[in-house]
Enzyme design. Structure first.
Site, PDB file in Angstrom:
ATOM      1  N   ARG A 266       0.788  -4.978  -4.781  1.00  0.00           N
ATOM      2  CA  ARG A 266       1.024  -6.058  -3.821  1.00  0.00           C
ATOM      3  C   ARG A 266       1.330  -7.312  -4.646  1.00  0.00           C
ATOM      4  O   ARG A 266       0.436  -8.065  -5.008  1.00  0.00           O
ATOM      5  CB  ARG A 266      -0.212  -6.289  -2.958  1.00  0.00           C
ATOM      6  CG  ARG A 266      -0.590  -5.079  -2.108  1.00  0.00           C
ATOM      7  CD  ARG A 266      -1.723  -5.439  -1.161  1.00  0.00           C
ATOM      8  NE  ARG A 266      -2.298  -4.260  -0.521  1.00  0.00           N
ATOM      9  CZ  ARG A 266      -1.778  -3.649   0.527  1.00  0.00           C
ATOM     10  NH1 ARG A 266      -0.678  -4.104   1.069  1.00  0.00           N
ATOM     11  NH2 ARG A 266      -2.370  -2.593   1.051  1.00  0.00           N
TER      12      ARG A 266
ATOM     13  N   ARG B 225      -4.765  -2.295   9.885  1.00  0.00           N
ATOM     14  CA  ARG B 225      -4.714  -3.762   9.826  1.00  0.00           C
ATOM     15  C   ARG B 225      -4.726  -4.380  11.239  1.00  0.00           C
ATOM     16  O   ARG B 225      -5.636  -4.063  11.987  1.00  0.00           O
ATOM     17  CB  ARG B 225      -3.491  -4.210   9.029  1.00  0.00           C
ATOM     18  CG  ARG B 225      -3.647  -5.611   8.487  1.00  0.00           C
ATOM     19  CD  ARG B 225      -2.759  -5.869   7.318  1.00  0.00           C
ATOM     20  NE  ARG B 225      -3.503  -5.704   6.085  1.00  0.00           N
ATOM     21  CZ  ARG B 225      -2.952  -5.581   4.888  1.00  0.00           C
ATOM     22  NH1 ARG B 225      -1.662  -5.570   4.775  1.00  0.00           N
ATOM     23  NH2 ARG B 225      -3.696  -5.480   3.820  1.00  0.00           N
TER      24      ARG B 225
ATOM     25  N   ASP C 153       3.523  -0.840  11.890  1.00  0.00           N
ATOM     26  CA  ASP C 153       3.555  -2.125  12.590  1.00  0.00           C
ATOM     27  C   ASP C 153       4.805  -2.965  12.326  1.00  0.00           C
ATOM     28  O   ASP C 153       4.825  -4.158  12.624  1.00  0.00           O
ATOM     29  CB  ASP C 153       2.299  -2.945  12.228  1.00  0.00           C
ATOM     30  CG  ASP C 153       2.203  -3.234  10.731  1.00  0.00           C
ATOM     31  OD1 ASP C 153       3.017  -2.694   9.951  1.00  0.00           O
ATOM     32  OD2 ASP C 153       1.303  -3.994  10.339  1.00  0.00           O
TER      33      ASP C 153
ATOM     34  N   GLY D  39       0.853  -1.195   0.000  1.00  0.00           N
ATOM     35  CA  GLY D  39       0.000   0.000   0.000  1.00  0.00           C
ATOM     36  C   GLY D  39       0.886   1.242   0.000  1.00  0.00           C
ATOM     37  O   GLY D  39       1.851   1.304   0.752  1.00  0.00           O
TER      38      GLY D  39
ATOM     39  N   THR E 249       4.974   2.156   6.056  1.00  0.00           N
ATOM     40  CA  THR E 249       3.571   1.759   6.189  1.00  0.00           C
ATOM     41  C   THR E 249       2.853   2.710   7.130  1.00  0.00           C
ATOM     42  O   THR E 249       3.387   3.056   8.187  1.00  0.00           O
ATOM     43  CB  THR E 249       3.378   0.316   6.690  1.00  0.00           C
ATOM     44  OG1 THR E 249       1.994   0.139   7.028  1.00  0.00           O
ATOM     45  CG2 THR E 249       4.196  -0.048   7.908  1.00  0.00           C
TER      46      THR E 249
ATOM     47  N   ASP F 213       5.995  -5.270   5.801  1.00  0.00           N
ATOM     48  CA  ASP F 213       6.459  -6.642   6.028  1.00  0.00           C
ATOM     49  C   ASP F 213       6.333  -7.533   4.791  1.00  0.00           C
ATOM     50  O   ASP F 213       7.205  -8.373   4.539  1.00  0.00           O
ATOM     51  CB  ASP F 213       5.765  -7.275   7.252  1.00  0.00           C
ATOM     52  CG  ASP F 213       4.270  -7.083   7.245  1.00  0.00           C
ATOM     53  OD1 ASP F 213       3.744  -6.458   6.306  1.00  0.00           O
ATOM     54  OD2 ASP F 213       3.615  -7.583   8.178  1.00  0.00           O
TER      55      ASP F 213
ATOM     56  N   ASP G 160       0.521   1.820   8.801  1.00  0.00           N
ATOM     57  CA  ASP G 160       0.104   1.001   9.953  1.00  0.00           C
ATOM     58  C   ASP G 160       1.096   1.072  11.111  1.00  0.00           C
ATOM     59  O   ASP G 160       0.757   0.750  12.246  1.00  0.00           O
ATOM     60  CB  ASP G 160      -0.045  -0.469   9.529  1.00  0.00           C
ATOM     61  CG  ASP G 160      -1.060  -0.650   8.406  1.00  0.00           C
ATOM     62  OD1 ASP G 160      -1.861   0.267   8.196  1.00  0.00           O
ATOM     63  OD2 ASP G 160      -1.037  -1.705   7.746  1.00  0.00           O
TER      64      ASP G 160
HETATM   65  O1  F6P Z   1      -1.096  -1.666   5.006  1.00  0.00           O
HETATM   66  C1  F6P Z   1      -1.593  -0.416   4.732  1.00  0.00           C
HETATM   67  C2  F6P Z   1      -3.082  -0.434   4.554  1.00  0.00           C
HETATM   68  O2  F6P Z   1      -3.507   0.881   4.258  1.00  0.00           O
HETATM   69  C3  F6P Z   1      -3.870  -1.025   5.717  1.00  0.00           C
HETATM   70  O3  F6P Z   1      -4.057  -0.117   6.770  1.00  0.00           O
HETATM   71  C4  F6P Z   1      -5.150  -1.432   5.031  1.00  0.00           C
HETATM   72  O4  F6P Z   1      -5.765  -2.506   5.710  1.00  0.00           O
HETATM   73  C5  F6P Z   1      -4.687  -1.868   3.673  1.00  0.00           C
HETATM   74  O5  F6P Z   1      -3.434  -1.247   3.454  1.00  0.00           O
HETATM   75  C6  F6P Z   1      -5.599  -1.499   2.557  1.00  0.00           C
HETATM   76  O6  F6P Z   1      -5.106  -2.048   1.383  1.00  0.00           O
HETATM   77  P1  F6P Z   1      -5.611  -1.723  -0.094  1.00  0.00           P
HETATM   78  O7  F6P Z   1      -5.036  -0.404  -0.487  1.00  0.00           O
HETATM   79  O8  F6P Z   1      -5.074  -2.827  -0.900  1.00  0.00           O
HETATM   80  O9  F6P Z   1      -7.114  -1.655  -0.044  1.00  0.00           O
END
Ligand code: F6P
Length: 345
Positions: free
Chosen positions: A72, A171, A129, A10, A125, A103, A127
């Protein structure tokens, strides 16, 4: 040296600041040449690149997103994927590869290091995390956006004597929720680290009403677990290539439950990708710039298989494996701050 760069997973504000800083330090101080792989690991697999130099990285410091785009892409799931990556990286005669990601992205870097690729990681990130670093860039911007949303929601929530639920990203970690919740003065903050206790939630809301404040703001992390629901709430059951469901919807389910149990009119809003968009904060521009410069210095020190990290106020580095070993979640210290602001149970 010839150095490859990519951004995976992301996106988050600050990616462009890392790219710019690494290229500037590399070109101006070491005479490096750069190649940018498009859309994360997908660009390596498909050999899709763009030139990275002082011109192509000029004027991007304050821009969100990533000029390299992102995806991804799980190389482990692709037949012959690592062989294809190795062939492409060799064809570009690279001396190093810098991967910016969380990660999932770094788990591919770890595999490539095992196969002899000189990789360096940069922790990205919203997040926040990743283990081994105190802060990932992008997190401060996401928290700033979420805090502003909580601030703005206060006045309309008060005007209508409602409960307003605000769902934020993160997440399996509650960093955005607890930080934006405390900074925004939310009355209740719910994180994935602790299953939601509906009785306690109702107690806190009733206490607020009884104190004369007949409105409340509840911040809930997308990964928070509701009782009577097995696991987290997601938008569908489809998994991404790293095996993650798309977390979304806990705020709405929670809002309905709150209204049912308290009789207080309740609304929910999901901040979603708004938290990942737009310009990085000054803090994230600074952190991203320090990471970019540190990554190039690591390349020239020949210290591969490392992730640049922030420990306290210092930039240092750790083995990539350490960063992906476990999800860094919110600790009791911050939970205590949150509880300290709420009426005792
Ligand atoms: O890992 C970053 C993040 O923004 C998370 O907080 C969220 O769950 C996810 O990516 C959303 O992913 P996508 O952009 O694939 O919908």
């Amino acid at each position: 040296m010839r150095i490859g760069m990519l951004t995976g997973g992301g996106d988050c504000p600050g990616l462009n600041a890392v790219i710019r800083a690494a290229v500037r330090k590399g070109v101006l101080h070491y005479g490096d040449e750069f190649v940018g792989f498009m859309e994360g690991w997908r660009g390596v697999l498909d050999d899709r690149t763009m030139p990275l130099d002082l011109t192509t990285t000029s004027g991007i410091l304050h821009r969100g997103g990533t000029i390299l785009r992102s995806s991804r892409t799980n190389v482990k799931k692709i037949e012959g994927g690592f062989e294809r990556c190795l062939a492409v990286l060799q064809a570009h005669q690279l001396d190093a590869l810098i991967a910016m990601g969380g990660d999932d992205t770094q788990s591919i870097s770890v595999e490539l290091v095992k196969r002899g690729v000189p990789c360096i990681g940069v922790p990205k990130t919203i997040d926040n995390d990743l283990s081994g670093t105190d802060v990932c860039f992008g997190f401060d911007t996401a928290v700033t956006i979420a805090t502003e949303a909580v601030d703005r929601l206060h006045s309309t929530t008060e005007a209508h004597s409602r409960v307003q639920v605000v769902e934020v990203m993160g997440r399996d970690a509650g960093w955005i929720a607890i930080t934006a919740g405390i900074a925004g003065g939310a009355d209740v903050i719910l994180v994935p680290e602790k299953p939601i206790d509906m009785d306690d939630l109702v107690r806190l809301l009733r206490a607020r009403w009884e104190s004369g404040k007949r409105f409340a703001v509840v911040v809930v992390a997308e990964g928070a677990k509701l009782p009577e629901h097995t696991g987290q709430i997601s938008a569908g059951t489809k998994l991404d290539s790293f095996g993650h469901v798309r977390l979304s919807g806990v705020g709405q389910v929670l809002a309905e439950e709150i209204e049912k149990r308290t009789g207080y009119e309740t609304r929910s809003v999901n901040l979603g990708h708004t938290q990942r968009g737009g310009a990085p904060t000054a803090f994230d521009r600074m952190l991203a710039t320090r990471y970019g410069v540190a990554a190039i210095d690591l390349v020239h020190a020949g210290r591969f298989g490392r992730l640049v990290v922030l420990k306290g106020t210092a930039i240092t580095d750790i083995p990539l494996e350490e960063a992906i070993a476990a999800t860094r979640t919110v600790g009791e210290d911050l939970m205590d701050v949150m509880r300290g602001l709420q009426p005792k149970g």
